[in-house]
Design a protein around this motif. Sequence first.
Motif, PDB file in Angstrom:
ATOM      1  N   GLY A  11      -0.351   9.313  -3.384  1.00 57.08           N
ATOM      2  CA  GLY A  11      -0.208   7.909  -3.730  1.00 57.08           C
ATOM      3  C   GLY A  11       0.563   7.137  -2.681  1.00 57.08           C
ATOM      4  N   PHE A  12       1.605   7.746  -2.131  1.00 56.75           N
ATOM      5  CA  PHE A  12       2.373   7.088  -1.070  1.00 56.75           C
ATOM      6  C   PHE A  12       1.510   6.836   0.157  1.00 56.75           C
ATOM      7  CE2 PHE A  12       4.706   7.709   2.923  1.00 56.75           C
ATOM      8  CZ  PHE A  12       5.553   6.609   2.879  1.00 56.75           C
ATOM      9  N   LEU A  13       0.752   7.842   0.585  1.00 62.84           N
ATOM     10  CA  LEU A  13      -0.081   7.689   1.773  1.00 62.84           C
ATOM     11  C   LEU A  13      -1.125   6.596   1.577  1.00 62.84           C
ATOM     12  CD1 LEU A  13      -0.590  11.456   2.686  1.00 62.84           C
ATOM     13  CD2 LEU A  13       0.910   9.801   3.823  1.00 62.84           C
ATOM     14  N   LEU A  14      -1.730   6.550   0.393  1.00 60.55           N
ATOM     15  CA  LEU A  14      -2.747   5.534   0.125  1.00 60.55           C
ATOM     16  C   LEU A  14      -2.139   4.133   0.104  1.00 60.55           C
ATOM     17  CD1 LEU A  14      -4.698   7.438  -2.654  1.00 60.55           C
ATOM     18  CD2 LEU A  14      -5.589   6.841  -0.411  1.00 60.55           C
ATOM     19  N   LYS A  15      -0.996   3.989  -0.532  1.00 63.31           N
ATOM     20  CA  LYS A  15      -0.371   2.677  -0.598  1.00 63.31           C
ATOM     21  C   LYS A  15       0.182   2.254   0.759  1.00 63.31           C
ATOM     22  CE  LYS A  15       0.763   2.000  -5.425  1.00 63.31           C
ATOM     23  NZ  LYS A  15       0.232   0.637  -5.401  1.00 63.31           N
ATOM     24  N   ALA A  16       0.714   3.192   1.512  1.00 67.65           N
ATOM     25  CA  ALA A  16       1.271   2.853   2.828  1.00 67.65           C
ATOM     26  C   ALA A  16       0.182   2.396   3.795  1.00 67.65           C
ATOM     27  CB  ALA A  16       2.025   4.048   3.398  1.00 67.65           C
ATOM     28  N   THR A  17      -1.013   2.951   3.638  1.00 67.35           N
ATOM     29  CA  THR A  17      -2.117   2.586   4.528  1.00 67.35           C
ATOM     30  C   THR A  17      -2.996   1.488   3.945  1.00 67.35           C
ATOM     31  OG1 THR A  17      -3.428   4.409   3.591  1.00 67.35           O
ATOM     32  CG2 THR A  17      -2.181   4.852   5.615  1.00 67.35           C
ATOM     33  N   GLY A  18      -2.744   1.090   2.689  1.00 66.62           N
ATOM     34  CA  GLY A  18      -3.531   0.037   2.058  1.00 66.62           C
ATOM     35  C   GLY A  18      -4.926   0.455   1.667  1.00 66.62           C
ATOM     36  N   LEU A  19      -5.151   1.767   1.443  1.00 73.13           N
ATOM     37  CA  LEU A  19      -6.477   2.268   1.101  1.00 73.13           C
ATOM     38  C   LEU A  19      -6.640   2.395  -0.412  1.00 73.13           C
ATOM     39  CD1 LEU A  19      -6.945   5.051   3.815  1.00 73.13           C
ATOM     40  CD2 LEU A  19      -7.652   2.655   3.900  1.00 73.13           C
ATOM     41  N   HIS A  20      -7.830   2.044  -0.877  1.00 74.18           N
ATOM     42  CA  HIS A  20      -8.131   2.187  -2.300  1.00 74.18           C
ATOM     43  C   HIS A  20      -8.327   3.664  -2.628  1.00 74.18           C
ATOM     44  CE1 HIS A  20     -10.284   1.797  -6.123  1.00 74.18           C
ATOM     45  NE2 HIS A  20      -9.796   0.574  -6.193  1.00 74.18           N
TER      46      HIS A  20
END
Length: 610
Positions: free
Chosen positions: A78-87
């Motif tokens: 979840g952190f990686l997805l939110k940090a990169t702005g990916l759905h």
Amino acid sequence: MADQFDVSHWNLDRHAAGAGWRRLALFSAVAITTVAGVHLLAMALGPQVPLGLAIALLGVFALSFAWIVLSFWAAILGFLLKATGLHPLSLSRVGPGDGAVPPLRGRTALLVPVYNEQPDEVFARLETTWRSLEATGRADAFDLFVLSDTTVDAIAAEEEKGAEALRRRLGLGERLHWRRRAANVGRKAGNIADWLDLHGSRYDHMIVFDADSVMSGDTMVRLVALMDASPRTGMVQTHAEPVGRETLFARVLQFSARVYGSMLSTGHAFWQKGEANYFGHNAIIRVAAFSDHCRLPVLPGRAPLGGEILSHDFVEAAFMRRAGWFVWNLPTLGGSYEELPSNVVDYAVRDRRWIQGNLQHARLLGVRGLHWMSRLHLAMGIMGYLASPLWLGSLILSASIVLEHEIVGPSYFGRVPSLFPNWPQYNTGHVHGLLVMTACVLFLPKLLALVLRLGASSRGHGGRLAITLSVLLETLFSMLLAPVMMLFHSTFVLGILAGRAVGWPPQARGDRGMEWDTAVERHVGQVLMGVVAVLVIGNWAPAFLPWLLPVVAGLLLAPPLAVYSSRRAWGVGARRWRLFLTPEEATGERSVGRVLMTDPTRESALSGAA
């Protein structure tokens, strides 16, 4: 009009493929981390520990550690997805449900089951929700049903009056329905089944609420558009954010859920994809699919493990997926809200109902035709509460090993016959390694969630200094609360397994403070257990006492922790110091969530929801 939109962009079904590599990556990380933790513990124990105790401790540790590690790696994702702005589904900057909303097709019913609730609060929340829906210009596609299972005649009379008053204020006429069942058969699941039989054929979708649920109009419209564009989707679950309570206990939990919850939910959405779960409310459901495939069986035998299934949601999601329909979790939608219990005892009582329901799910794990992910969800629900007795067991086994060593002394000729003695080994490197790994698993997700919020979004939590201090204090509060909830859950689990059914009483709502006599009565056993642990370990193994204090401290402080955290004045005081702020409190922006921060019975507050 529909040609102006890329409706395929809203199709969730096309994201169902490709889940295999995601799950392989996650479960591989979980397995490697768990094996590493078990190895460190085995090496730390050394050959001096009696074989039976060592095997028991390693087994209990492996189960409980794997459970924590699964959440850890989901949080990392979840952190990686939110940090990169990916759905989490599309792995692109744009995901299903983003952008302009296409025209809606069909009709949607908003279902609000109620059971001995405060009518004025229920209808105030519904007015907030409906006015927000009207502001979208799409309210004509929706009808509202209040499904009463209330057993108290006086409350039912107030419900009927409240429904009529709301019908007049909103100008809904026959589009707002209230009905009261004569018999509360099947509880909430039976209540909805009754609606399906009477009205289900007239609707394409239903959005199911709890009595404390509120949802923004934009979110409801997007849910319907997603269902319209996804013919193989049966359910879409939103991430419900807690809001509206003001005791210190509730505000700490609201803050925790807002800072950490979205990141964790995003990570789970990444690997669950079309085999996600249903949490019983704040979700949209395809009516025909649910009616045809999600009726609950009555388990053979007597309660607590037999009879009507108390926790219906996981089972309904499993049956929906068994029938070939996808179930999605979309934490990116936002605009979905609920309320939390306002003190530790109400929180534990709510969990007691859920524990019985989830333990019943053990009898459904072998049902034919279920998707393996559905079986995993059922097992995860069970494990969510078995984790407490497992943790308690690991503490007891660890203490037994320490006491055995201190009282009996080292065994120079132990497990295997040998001509040479086993000299005591002090594997401090492995001990420290296990401590560091455990600390990372427990606290690194909190740190990463804080990092995500230290940018522009820190304003929604009072600024960088305020959110940092709030995270530190929330971590301390959680550490003190954890052993208290461990003993509550362990007692409930053992009681249910012993045959004591807990039923399904109405949930306590509102900002309920706790008096000292109640706190002492509910926590006296926990305090005594903490005192005994300190006396025994302090007398026989004083060197181990500092390692025990982080657990025992919460038990010794349980009564004052329960009393003071239940105080609304303490929660309001924390807000004045800008502690534990949620975005609605911090920014004051006009939104559905902001309206919930006011007295829900004031029409003046509700009038601004749109």
